[in-house]
Design a protein around this motif. Structure first.
Motif, short mmCIF file in Angstrom:
data_model
loop_
_atom_site.label_atom_id
_atom_site.label_comp_id
_atom_site.label_asym_id
_atom_site.label_seq_id
_atom_site.Cartn_x
_atom_site.Cartn_y
_atom_site.Cartn_z
N ALA A 202 0.93 -1.22 -0.10
CA ALA A 202 0.08 0.04 0.03
C ALA A 202 0.77 1.27 -0.01
CB ALA A 202 -0.83 0.01 1.08
N VAL A 203 1.99 1.20 0.67
CA VAL A 203 2.80 2.42 0.69
C VAL A 203 3.65 2.50 -0.51
CG1 VAL A 203 4.78 3.38 1.99
CG2 VAL A 203 2.95 2.42 3.19
N LYS A 204 3.97 1.02 -1.08
CA LYS A 204 4.81 1.11 -2.19
C LYS A 204 4.06 1.89 -3.36
CE LYS A 204 8.64 -1.17 -4.15
NZ LYS A 204 9.67 -1.91 -3.69
N LYS A 205 2.77 2.03 -3.38
CA LYS A 205 1.79 2.47 -4.48
C LYS A 205 2.40 3.93 -4.70
CE LYS A 205 -2.04 -0.41 -4.88
NZ LYS A 205 -3.31 -0.59 -4.09
N VAL A 206 2.58 4.49 -3.56
CA VAL A 206 2.87 5.98 -3.58
C VAL A 206 4.41 6.38 -3.35
CG1 VAL A 206 0.43 6.88 -2.76
CG2 VAL A 206 2.23 6.25 -1.08
N ASN A 207 5.20 5.40 -2.78
CA ASN A 207 6.52 5.68 -2.87
C ASN A 207 7.41 4.40 -3.31
OD1 ASN A 207 9.06 6.33 -2.11
ND2 ASN A 207 8.98 6.52 -0.06
N GLN A 208 7.99 4.63 -4.60
CA GLN A 208 8.47 3.39 -4.93
C GLN A 208 9.85 2.99 -4.44
OE1 GLN A 208 6.52 5.13 -7.59
NE2 GLN A 208 5.32 3.48 -7.14
N GLU A 209 10.27 4.11 -3.73
CA GLU A 209 11.54 3.90 -2.78
C GLU A 209 11.53 3.38 -1.56
OE1 GLU A 209 14.35 4.73 -4.53
OE2 GLU A 209 13.44 5.50 -6.10
N ILE A 210 10.73 2.58 -1.44
CA ILE A 210 10.76 1.71 -0.12
C ILE A 210 11.44 0.31 -0.42
CG2 ILE A 210 9.28 3.14 1.08
CD1 ILE A 210 7.00 0.89 0.60
N TYR A 211 11.71 -0.31 0.48
CA TYR A 211 12.63 -1.39 0.49
C TYR A 211 12.43 -2.35 1.78
CZ TYR A 211 17.08 -4.29 0.42
OH TYR A 211 18.15 -5.17 0.52
N SER A 212 12.42 -3.60 1.14
CA SER A 212 12.35 -4.60 2.55
C SER A 212 13.23 -5.78 2.35
CB SER A 212 10.88 -5.00 3.10
OG SER A 212 10.37 -5.76 2.03
N SER A 213 13.87 -6.52 3.35
CA SER A 213 14.64 -7.55 3.00
C SER A 213 15.04 -8.24 4.44
CB SER A 213 15.95 -7.21 2.50
OG SER A 213 16.84 -8.33 2.43
N SER A 214 15.11 -9.61 4.39
CA SER A 214 15.55 -10.19 5.74
C SER A 214 17.09 -10.35 5.72
CB SER A 214 14.80 -11.54 5.86
OG SER A 214 14.87 -12.27 4.64
N GLU A 215 17.74 -9.80 4.60
CA GLU A 215 19.33 -9.78 4.66
C GLU A 215 19.93 -8.56 4.55
OE1 GLU A 215 20.83 -12.61 4.44
OE2 GLU A 215 18.99 -13.59 4.33
N ILE A 216 21.09 -8.43 5.19
CA ILE A 216 21.77 -7.12 5.51
C ILE A 216 22.61 -7.13 4.18
CG2 ILE A 216 23.33 -5.42 6.98
CD1 ILE A 216 22.30 -7.38 9.11
N ASP A 217 22.08 -6.26 3.36
CA ASP A 217 22.92 -6.38 1.95
C ASP A 217 23.83 -5.09 1.75
OD1 ASP A 217 23.67 -6.13 -0.60
OD2 ASP A 217 21.74 -6.10 -1.76
N PRO A 218 25.30 -5.34 1.85
CA PRO A 218 26.04 -4.28 1.91
C PRO A 218 25.78 -2.99 0.93
CG PRO A 218 27.27 -6.24 2.04
CD PRO A 218 25.82 -6.69 1.70
N GLU A 219 25.52 -3.78 -0.43
CA GLU A 219 25.15 -3.04 -1.41
C GLU A 219 23.91 -1.77 -1.00
OE1 GLU A 219 25.69 -1.67 -4.84
OE2 GLU A 219 27.58 -2.74 -3.92
#
Ligand code: CP
Ligand code: NVA
Length: 314
Positions: A202-219
């Motif tokens: 629901a939030v991604k619909k208005v803000n594409q710049e959100i991110y979720s992961s179960s990994e700590i990705d150094p990138e």
């Protein structure tokens, strides 16, 4: 004029959030100029859970604005003996000008707002902590060198805040706020405790710049401006503490994690912290840590909220 409530950050639109930050800048800079702004106004504060920051920052803030605050613990109200939230709301509305509640139940917060005729502020519920998230983004604004003018058209997509921890009331309000002012928000959390896809979507619909992961990705971490954490087991989740400690262990905000981000990354925590669990002493006491200015800004931003609800935004 219809009363306004702040149950979650989504009760405000983008312009109001910016205006609130601008007002907080003005109030913080010119405390004396606002010392009678809420003269004669009374805030009732209901606490069904413990609090240090919320309690003292609202009470001190109200005094600094020339008003008064009445502190009520949940157990001393008839609410604890079965009086309905509607009857409590109707009664208190005749005595005070606004009510702040920290509740064990989302429905009590909603009920106060529905039945009360005065503004209701959520001072933390199971689902949301709007005053925290708003004060935190005000702290981000300060850190970015903004002021009351520049905050009105600042491009928040220049901010990247990564929350490493539980999908709880604090991170949910931060997520929802990213849907309003469109800053880059990421959450890194074990799968089991991650926000639902629907909620995130629901939030991604208005803000594409959100991110979720179960990994700590150094990138992903390398250009974070802010790393934020909170306890692994919130108030009310104590029975899951052992399981959570196991699952969250590898998400500790420690030196190794900080090294994945830029050297100037700021570390945030809503507090209270469980030092040695979600955050190490070393990081909490490092020069990257802004946790105490962050805590202090609760008061400045909440003074702006009180002013907004009781007197207007200007
Ligand atoms: N961050 C926060 O709400 O702190 P308290 O629980 O001390 O109010
Ligand atoms: N998530 C934490 C925040 C405390 C301010 C809790 O609900 O206990």
């Amino acid at each position: 004029m219809k009363k306004r409530d702040i149950i979650e950050v989504t009760d405000l639109n983008e312009n109001e959030v910016r205006e609130l930050f601008a007002l907080a800048f003005r109030i913080k800079k010119n405390q004396a100029g606002y010392s009678a702004a809420l003269k004669g106004k009374i805030l009732a504060m209901i606490f069904q859970k413990p609090s240090t920051r919320t309690r003292v920052s609202f009470e001190a803030g109200m005094y600094q604005l020339g008003g008064e605050a009445i502190n009520l613990s949940g157990t001393e109200l008839q609410l604890s003996r079965g009086e309905t939230i509607g009857d409590t709301a109707n009664t208190l509305s005749g005595y005070v000008d606004a009510i702040m509640i920290r509740s064990t139940s989302d429905s009590d917060v909603d009920g106060l707002a529905v039945h009360g005729s005065v503004p209701v502020i959520n001072g933390l519920s199971k689902s949301f902590h709007p005053c925290q998230a708003l004060a935190d983004l005000f702290t981000v604004c300060e850190k970015k060198g903004l002021d009351e003018k520049s905050v009105m058209d600042f491009d928040f997509s220049k901010v990247k805040l990564v929350f490493v921890g539980d999908s709880n009331n604090v991170s949910r309000s931060l997520l929802n706020l990213s849907g309003i002012i469109k800053y880059r928000f990421g959450i890194i959390c074990p799968e089991k405790f991650m926000f639902s896809g629907a909620e995130f979507g629901a939030v991604k619909k208005v803000n594409q710049e959100i991110y979720s992961s179960s990994e700590i990705d150094p990138e992903y971490m390398k250009d974070a401006d802010f790393i934020y954490t909170d306890v692994w087991a919130s108030m009310g989740d104590e029975s899951e503490e052992a399981e959570r400690k196991k699952l969250f262990g590898r998400y500790q905000v420690n030196r190794e994690l900080l090294d994945k981000a830029a050297p100037g990354v700021s570390v945030m925590h809503c507090l209270p912290a469980r030092r040695g669990q979600e955050i190490t002493d070393e990081v909490m006491d490092s020069s990257n840590s802004i946790v105490f200015p962050q805590a202090h800004n609760r008061m400045h931003l909440q003074k702006a909220i009180l002013h907004f609800l009781l007197k207007g935004i200007k």
